[in-house]
Design an enzyme around this catalytic site. Structure first.
Site, short mmCIF file in Angstrom:
data_model
loop_
_atom_site.label_atom_id
_atom_site.label_comp_id
_atom_site.label_asym_id
_atom_site.label_seq_id
_atom_site.Cartn_x
_atom_site.Cartn_y
_atom_site.Cartn_z
N ASP A 147 47.36 93.44 -20.40
CA ASP A 147 47.12 92.37 -21.35
C ASP A 147 48.23 92.47 -22.40
O ASP A 147 49.01 93.44 -22.40
CB ASP A 147 45.74 92.54 -21.98
CG ASP A 147 45.44 91.51 -23.04
OD1 ASP A 147 45.74 90.32 -22.82
OD2 ASP A 147 44.93 91.89 -24.11
N ASP A 160 47.95 90.75 -26.17
CA ASP A 160 47.44 90.73 -27.55
C ASP A 160 46.46 91.85 -27.81
O ASP A 160 45.50 92.06 -27.06
CB ASP A 160 46.76 89.39 -27.83
CG ASP A 160 47.75 88.24 -27.83
OD1 ASP A 160 48.62 88.23 -28.70
OD2 ASP A 160 47.66 87.37 -26.94
#
Length: 238
Positions: free
Chosen positions: A16, A18
């Site tokens: 991922d 963020d």
């Protein structure tokens, strides 16, 4: 180190972005509160955790409905995007990101990014970090990629991401690093193993869904998944 979940060797790693590689979650929270504050509302913790990892327009739809805002989802999304223009380019890397990414790249482990961001937001937040991000084989931006039909917690983004490696690994051959509850649910639904780097606010019951929980990326116990080990780590396994 013990685990109540059986861990299997993997060949590919998906990250991922963020709240995991980039310190952007505080920006998202501040901007949401800024826009909600214009209508006398504020973001509560439960809603924040439920929204983390969501695509921008999906988040806008939920917040407009939940807080009964006098806006369309598109209108809300346009307001937050204006704030992102000035804030996102200044986001910083999170602890351990450089060490882990460079370690995997040095051993030629195929790595990729699966982010719920749109192409535009991805460009804003990563423009100062291009050297590090050049280590990734590819990036999937779920907020604008036409092949990602449904956002996290649906499995679409991770399945699409896996399919874009040259050798197209099976989902079970992929390890996912995530910080968000929606991201963990998405990766598990895709049939992948997970390592979670949760925020301090993440409840225990959500953390327990991940295969392994660590405090920062440089603690990743890669050897448990058949990958070249980094230095000894201190982490909690689920």
């Amino acid at each position: 180190m013990t685990s109540i979940k059986k861990l299997k060797p993997v060949t590919h790693v998906i990250f991922d972005l963020d709240g995991l590689i980039l310190d952007t979650e505080t920006i998202y929270t501040d901007v949401a509160n800024l826009v909600l504050g214009r209508y006398g509302k504020s973001l509560d913790l439960e809603t924040k955790l439920r929204m983390m990892g969501s695509r921008g327009l999906d988040m806008a739809k939920r917040l407009v409905e939940l807080y009964q805002l006098p806006l369309t989802p598109d209108g809300y999304y346009e307001e937050v995007k204006k704030e992102y223009q000035t804030r996102m380019p200044n986001c910083q890397l999170l602890p351990g990101a450089v060490k882990l990414i460079k370690h995997l790249h040095s051993y030629k482990i195929p790595i990729a990014i699966a982010t719920s961001s749109s192409d535009l937001t991805y460009e804003l937040k990563t423009r100062k970090h291009q050297e590090l991000l050049s280590n990734f084989h590819h990036v999937v931006c779920g907020g604008s990629d036409p092949e990602v039909k449904h956002g996290k917690p649906a499995p679409d983004i991770f399945l699409v991401c896996a399919s874009r490696f040259e050798d197209k690994p099976k989902p079970g051959d992929c390890l996912v690093f995530e910080d968000a509850p929606n991201g963990i649910e998405s990766a598990l639904a895709a049939g992948m193993q997970t390592i979670m780097v949760p925020s301090v606010e993440t409840p225990k019951e959500i953390r327990e869904k991940a295969h392994v929980v660590i405090d920062s990326l440089d603690q990743a116990p890669l050897e448990l998944f058949g990958l070249p080990a980094m230095e000894k780590c201190s982490c909690k396994s689920r």
